[in-house]
Design a protein around this motif. Structure first.
Motif, short mmCIF file in Angstrom:
data_model
loop_
_atom_site.label_atom_id
_atom_site.label_comp_id
_atom_site.label_asym_id
_atom_site.label_seq_id
_atom_site.Cartn_x
_atom_site.Cartn_y
_atom_site.Cartn_z
N ALA A 188 -9.70 2.77 4.94
CA ALA A 188 -9.99 3.66 4.43
C ALA A 188 -12.04 3.79 4.61
CB ALA A 188 -10.41 4.12 2.70
N THR A 189 -12.71 2.39 3.87
CA THR A 189 -13.59 1.89 4.64
C THR A 189 -14.19 2.36 5.73
OG1 THR A 189 -13.26 0.61 2.24
CG2 THR A 189 -15.81 0.18 3.79
N ALA A 190 -13.68 1.25 6.76
CA ALA A 190 -13.80 1.18 8.30
C ALA A 190 -14.04 2.81 8.72
CB ALA A 190 -12.85 0.54 8.85
N VAL A 191 -12.62 4.39 8.24
CA VAL A 191 -12.25 4.92 9.00
C VAL A 191 -14.19 5.82 8.04
CG1 VAL A 191 -11.76 6.93 8.26
CG2 VAL A 191 -9.88 5.37 8.87
N GLY A 192 -14.67 5.70 7.00
CA GLY A 192 -15.19 6.11 6.58
C GLY A 192 -16.58 5.51 7.50
N TRP A 193 -17.05 4.63 7.40
CA TRP A 193 -17.96 4.38 8.31
C TRP A 193 -17.77 5.27 9.87
CZ3 TRP A 193 -18.80 -1.34 6.52
CH2 TRP A 193 -19.12 -1.29 5.20
N GLY A 194 -16.64 5.09 10.66
CA GLY A 194 -16.72 5.21 12.31
C GLY A 194 -16.41 6.53 12.52
N PHE A 195 -16.13 7.47 11.00
CA PHE A 195 -16.03 8.64 10.94
C PHE A 195 -17.52 9.26 11.25
CE2 PHE A 195 -11.19 9.10 10.88
CZ PHE A 195 -11.26 8.48 12.77
N GLY A 196 -18.40 8.32 10.23
CA GLY A 196 -19.73 8.76 9.87
C GLY A 196 -19.84 10.19 8.43
N LEU A 197 -18.52 9.83 7.71
CA LEU A 197 -18.33 10.16 6.46
C LEU A 197 -19.60 10.05 5.38
CD1 LEU A 197 -16.53 12.26 4.76
CD2 LEU A 197 -15.30 10.02 4.08
N ALA A 198 -19.83 11.39 4.87
CA ALA A 198 -21.36 10.98 3.78
C ALA A 198 -20.76 11.25 2.65
CB ALA A 198 -22.74 11.45 4.42
N GLU A 199 -21.40 11.61 1.47
CA GLU A 199 -21.29 12.71 0.28
C GLU A 199 -21.28 14.24 0.94
OE1 GLU A 199 -23.08 11.24 -3.27
OE2 GLU A 199 -22.41 8.89 -3.05
N GLY A 200 -22.16 14.64 1.44
CA GLY A 200 -22.65 16.21 1.91
C GLY A 200 -21.29 16.68 3.00
N ASP A 201 -20.51 15.52 2.58
CA ASP A 201 -19.38 16.26 3.62
C ASP A 201 -18.22 16.94 3.36
OD1 ASP A 201 -19.49 15.54 6.95
OD2 ASP A 201 -19.26 13.82 6.31
N ARG A 202 -17.41 18.24 3.96
CA ARG A 202 -17.28 18.92 3.09
C ARG A 202 -15.48 18.48 4.42
NH1 ARG A 202 -17.76 23.04 -0.96
NH2 ARG A 202 -16.75 23.62 -1.16
N TYR A 203 -14.30 18.02 4.02
CA TYR A 203 -13.47 18.05 4.58
C TYR A 203 -12.01 18.90 4.33
CZ TYR A 203 -9.53 15.15 6.91
OH TYR A 203 -8.82 14.50 7.38
N LEU A 204 -11.52 19.19 5.05
CA LEU A 204 -10.63 19.99 5.48
C LEU A 204 -9.19 19.25 6.01
CD1 LEU A 204 -9.04 22.98 5.41
CD2 LEU A 204 -9.92 23.35 8.07
N HIS A 205 -7.97 18.80 4.93
CA HIS A 205 -7.26 18.95 5.63
C HIS A 205 -6.25 19.38 6.58
CE1 HIS A 205 -7.15 15.52 2.70
NE2 HIS A 205 -7.86 15.53 1.81
N THR A 206 -6.45 19.36 7.64
CA THR A 206 -5.97 19.66 8.92
C THR A 206 -4.50 18.83 8.95
OG1 THR A 206 -7.80 19.32 10.06
CG2 THR A 206 -7.36 21.79 9.79
N LEU A 207 -4.59 17.65 8.71
CA LEU A 207 -3.72 16.39 9.26
C LEU A 207 -3.16 16.51 8.25
CD1 LEU A 207 -4.04 13.68 11.16
CD2 LEU A 207 -5.24 12.71 9.71
N PRO A 208 -1.54 16.26 8.91
CA PRO A 208 -0.64 16.04 7.81
C PRO A 208 -0.50 14.78 6.46
CG PRO A 208 0.61 16.76 9.68
CD PRO A 208 -1.28 16.13 10.18
N ILE A 209 -0.81 14.97 5.57
CA ILE A 209 -1.15 13.73 4.55
C ILE A 209 0.03 13.25 4.76
CG2 ILE A 209 -1.58 12.88 2.30
CD1 ILE A 209 -2.96 15.87 1.71
N PHE A 210 1.07 13.42 5.01
CA PHE A 210 1.83 12.43 4.84
C PHE A 210 1.62 11.77 6.01
CE2 PHE A 210 3.56 16.14 7.68
CZ PHE A 210 3.96 14.73 9.71
N HIS A 211 1.07 11.56 7.27
CA HIS A 211 0.87 10.71 8.18
C HIS A 211 0.25 10.06 7.80
CE1 HIS A 211 0.80 9.30 12.30
NE2 HIS A 211 -0.25 9.36 12.29
N VAL A 212 0.80 8.72 7.72
CA VAL A 212 -0.25 7.75 7.60
C VAL A 212 -1.57 8.24 6.89
CG1 VAL A 212 -0.58 5.00 8.53
CG2 VAL A 212 -0.02 7.39 10.12
#
Length: 505
Positions: free
Chosen positions: A186-210
Motif C-alpha cells: 500500500a505504501t509503495a503503490v501510493g508513491w508509485g501512483f502519485g496518490l495524494a490527499e487531494g485525490d478522489r478515487y473511483l473503485h472500478t478495479l474489483p476490490i476482491f482482486h488482490v
C-alpha cells in the motif's frame, strides 16, 4: 522498539486524522447499500463488525470468505477482518457456484458473506455459517459501534488475506499475503501512483482482486474519498468522474476500452469528456499495447499509468508514469508507457538466462495455502519465478510474453504480445489474441482471434497483410477469426488456454 506493520495502521490513521473527511460513497440503489460515510463513521462500522465477530466466536486466525462486487461492506470487511487478526478470503464474484465452493472449502472459511445480487445464482455455495449482505440478515454485522474500539495487536508476519489466483491454467491457488506484505504494498503503490490527499478515487478495479491492489489501505491512510463502482460501464464511469470529481481509477484493458468508447461518443456529440486534464488511470492485469494507450489518452484527455505485478508478489512490482511535463509526442508517450516500468520501492528485478523475469520483494506471498510443495517450487534462490518473459534494462522492465504463450513455429519463437501489439494498430480491431494452432509442417502456427469495432467489416486477408507490413513473415498469423468477445479473467488477462482448447484435441 519493534512495532509490527499491520493493516490496522491505515485504519488508525483514517479515524484519527481524517475522521471528518468523506470516506466512502456506496453506489445507490442496491439492497444493503450504506450511502455516504465519513472515515469516522466508516471506522465505527468496522468496530461494530469486530464486536459482532467476537460474539459469533470467530477468532483471530479464522477465515472469512466474501463474494461481492465492489461495495462499502467489502471495504469494511477488509479493514475489520484483517485489522483484528482474522483472515479475509475475497472471492471473484464472477466464478461459478462450483468454483466458489471450492475456494470456501479449500480456505476452511468459518463464515461466508454473499452479496444480495449474487444470492440466487450462488445459492448452493455454503459454509459453516452463511450471511447475505442485504441490510437485514447482516444488520448486526455492519451496525456501527457506539464508540471506538481498541483493536488487539497482530503480528506483522500473520496472514491478512488469502487471495486465490485467477486460474488461467489450472485450479486456483490460495496466495497468503501477510500484514507486512499489505503494509509495504500500500505504501509503495501510493508513491508509485502519485496518490495524494487531494485525490478522489473511483473503485472500478474489483476490490476482491488482490485487495484492490492495495488502494483501499492507501486511500484510508491519506483520507482519500473512495467512490464505489459496482459494474464497469463506460458512460456510467464518466458520469461518476463528473459528479464526484474523480482524479484516479484503476483497471484492466477492457475497462480502459469501455471508457475510451464512451469518451469518443461524447466528443462525437460535441460534448466535453469529464476528467480531461485532471484524471489519471492505472492500467494493469495484462500488458497494454502502445496503440491502445495512445487511443485512450487521445479520446479521454486523461493520463495513463502502467503497472505490472502478480498476486504472489503482493501484487504490484512496477509502475510506469510518463509525466505530461516531459513533452513527448503522443506516440512516443505511448511507446514509453507500454513498458511495465520501474520497480517500486522494495522491489528488485532480474531476468534469468532463459529470459524469464524474476522478482525479489519483502511484500511477496508467504506461500500457497495448503500447498507447501507448490510454494517451494515457485521460489528459486530467494527469487520468485514469475512465468513471464521479459527484458530489464536501464531500470525499466518490459514484458515480452508469458512463457506458456510463446508460439514455436518451425523452430522460431514468436511472442504473442508482439503480434497483438501490431493487431491493435489496425483501425478496425478493438481486442485481439494470438494463439498457436497445429500445423503439419511447422508444428504450430500463429492464429489471430479478433473483436472488431462496431460497424467494421471483417477482412481476414487485409488483417494478415497489415501484420506483414510490420512483422517478419513467420510471426504473422496465417489465419484470422472474428469473435464477439474474448474470454478474460477478472484481472483482464485473456484465457488463452480456453482459446487453444478447440484446436488441440
Amino acid at each position: 522498539m519493534h512495532v509490527p506493520l499491520t493493516t490496522a495502521d491505515f485504519c488508525y490513521r483514517a479515524r484519527t486524522v481524517h475522521a471528518e473527511r468523506l470516506g466512502a460513497i456506496d453506489e445507490a440503489g442496491f439492497s444493503g447499500e450504506l450511502g455516504r460515510l465519513t472515515y469516522g463513521e466508516l471506522m465505527l462500522r468496522c468496530d461494530g463488525m469486530v464486536r459482532a465477530l467476537d460474539r459469533m466466536g470467530i477468532a483471530p486466525g479464522d477465515r472469512i470468505a466474501i463474494i461481492s462486487p465492489n461495495a462499502t461492506k467489502l471495504l469494511i470487511a477488509l479493514y475489520a477482518t484483517t485489522g483484528t487478526g482474522r483472515i479475509l478470503v475475497p472471492i471473484n464474484f464472477r466464478l461459478t457456484a462450483e468454483e466458489a465452493q471450492y475456494i470456501v472449502e479449500d480456505s476452511g472459511a468459518s463464515l461466508l458473506l454473499v452479496d444480495p445480487e449474487l444470492d440466487e445464482r450462488l445459492a448452493s455455495v455454503t459454509g459453516p455459517r452463511r450471511i447475505v449482505l442485504d441490510g437485514e440478515a447482516d444488520a448486526e454485522l455492519f451496525a456501527p459501534a457506539d464508540d471506538a474500539l481498541e483493536w488487539a495487536p497482530v503480528a506483522e508476519e500473520a496472514p491478512a488475506t488469502i487471495n486465490y489466483t485467477s486460474g488461467t491454467t489450472a485450479a486456483p491457488k490460495g496466495v497468503i499475503l501477510t500484514h507486512r506484505s499489505h503494509w509495504l504494498n500500500a505504501t509503495a503503490v501510493g508513491w508509485g501512483f502519485g496518490l495524494a490527499e487531494g485525490d478522489r478515487y473511483l473503485h472500478t478495479l474489483p476490490i476482491f482482486h488482490v485487495n484492490g491492489w492495495g488502494l483501499p489501505l492507501a486511500c484510508a491512510a491519506l483520507g482519500v474519498p473512495q467512490i464505489i463502482q459496482r459494474e464497469v460501464r463506460g458512460p456510467e464511469i464518466l458520469r461518476r468522474v463528473d459528479d464526484e470529481a474523480i482524479t484516479l481509477l484503476c483497471g484492466a484493458a477492457p475497462v480502459a476500452a469501455t471508457i475510451e468508447q464512451a469518451a469518443q461518443a461524447l466528443r462525437a456529440a460535441g460534448r466535453p469528456v469529464p476528467g480531461d486534464g485532471t484524471t489519471r488511470m492505472v492500467s494493469g492485469g495484462a500488458p497494454t499495447p502502445a496503440a491502445v494507450i495512445e487511443q485512450f489518452e487521445h479520446a479521454t484527455g486523461w493520463e495513463m499509468i502502467h503497472a505490472y505485478g502478480l498476486t504472489e508478489t503482493g501484487p504490484v512490482l512496477t509502475a510506469n508514469r510518463v509525466l505530461p511535463s516531459e513533452g513527448l509526442s503522443p506516440r512516443d508517450r505511448a511507446e514509453r508507457l507500454a513498458a511495465a516500468g520501474a520497480p517500486l520501492l522494495g522491489v528488485r528485478l532480474a531476468v534469468d538466462e532463459e529470459g524469464e523475469v524474476l522478482a525479489r520483494t519483502a511484500k511477496a506471498m508467504d506461500g500457497y495455502w495448503n500447498k507447501l510443495d507448490v510454494s517451494e517450487a515457485a521460489i528459486r534462490d530467494g527469487w520468485f519465478i514469475t512465468g513471464d518473459g521479459g527484458t530489464f534494462e536501464d531500470g525499466v522492465l518490459r514484458i515480452t510474453d508469458r512463457k506458456k504463450d510463446v508460439i514455436v513455429t518451425g523452430g522460431e519463437n514468436v511472442s504473442s504480445l508482439q503480434v497483438e501489439a501490431v493487431l491493435y494498430q489496425h483501425p478496425d480491431i478493438v481486442d485481439a489474441a494470438i494463439i498457436g494452432v497445429p500445423h503439419e509442417r511447422w508444428g504450430e502456427t500463429p492464429k489471430a482471434l479478433v473483436v472488431l469495432r462496431h460497424g467494421a467489416t471483417f477482412d481476414e486477408q487485409a488483417i494478415i497483410a497489415h501484420c506483414k507490413q510490420h512483422l517478419a513473415g513467420f510471426k504473422c498469423p496465417t489465419s484470422v477469426e472474428q469473435r464477439d468477445d474474448l474470454p478474460r479473467t477478472a484481472t483482464g488477462k485473456v484465457q488463452k488456454f480456453v482459446l487453444r482448447q478447440p484446436y488441440w484435441p
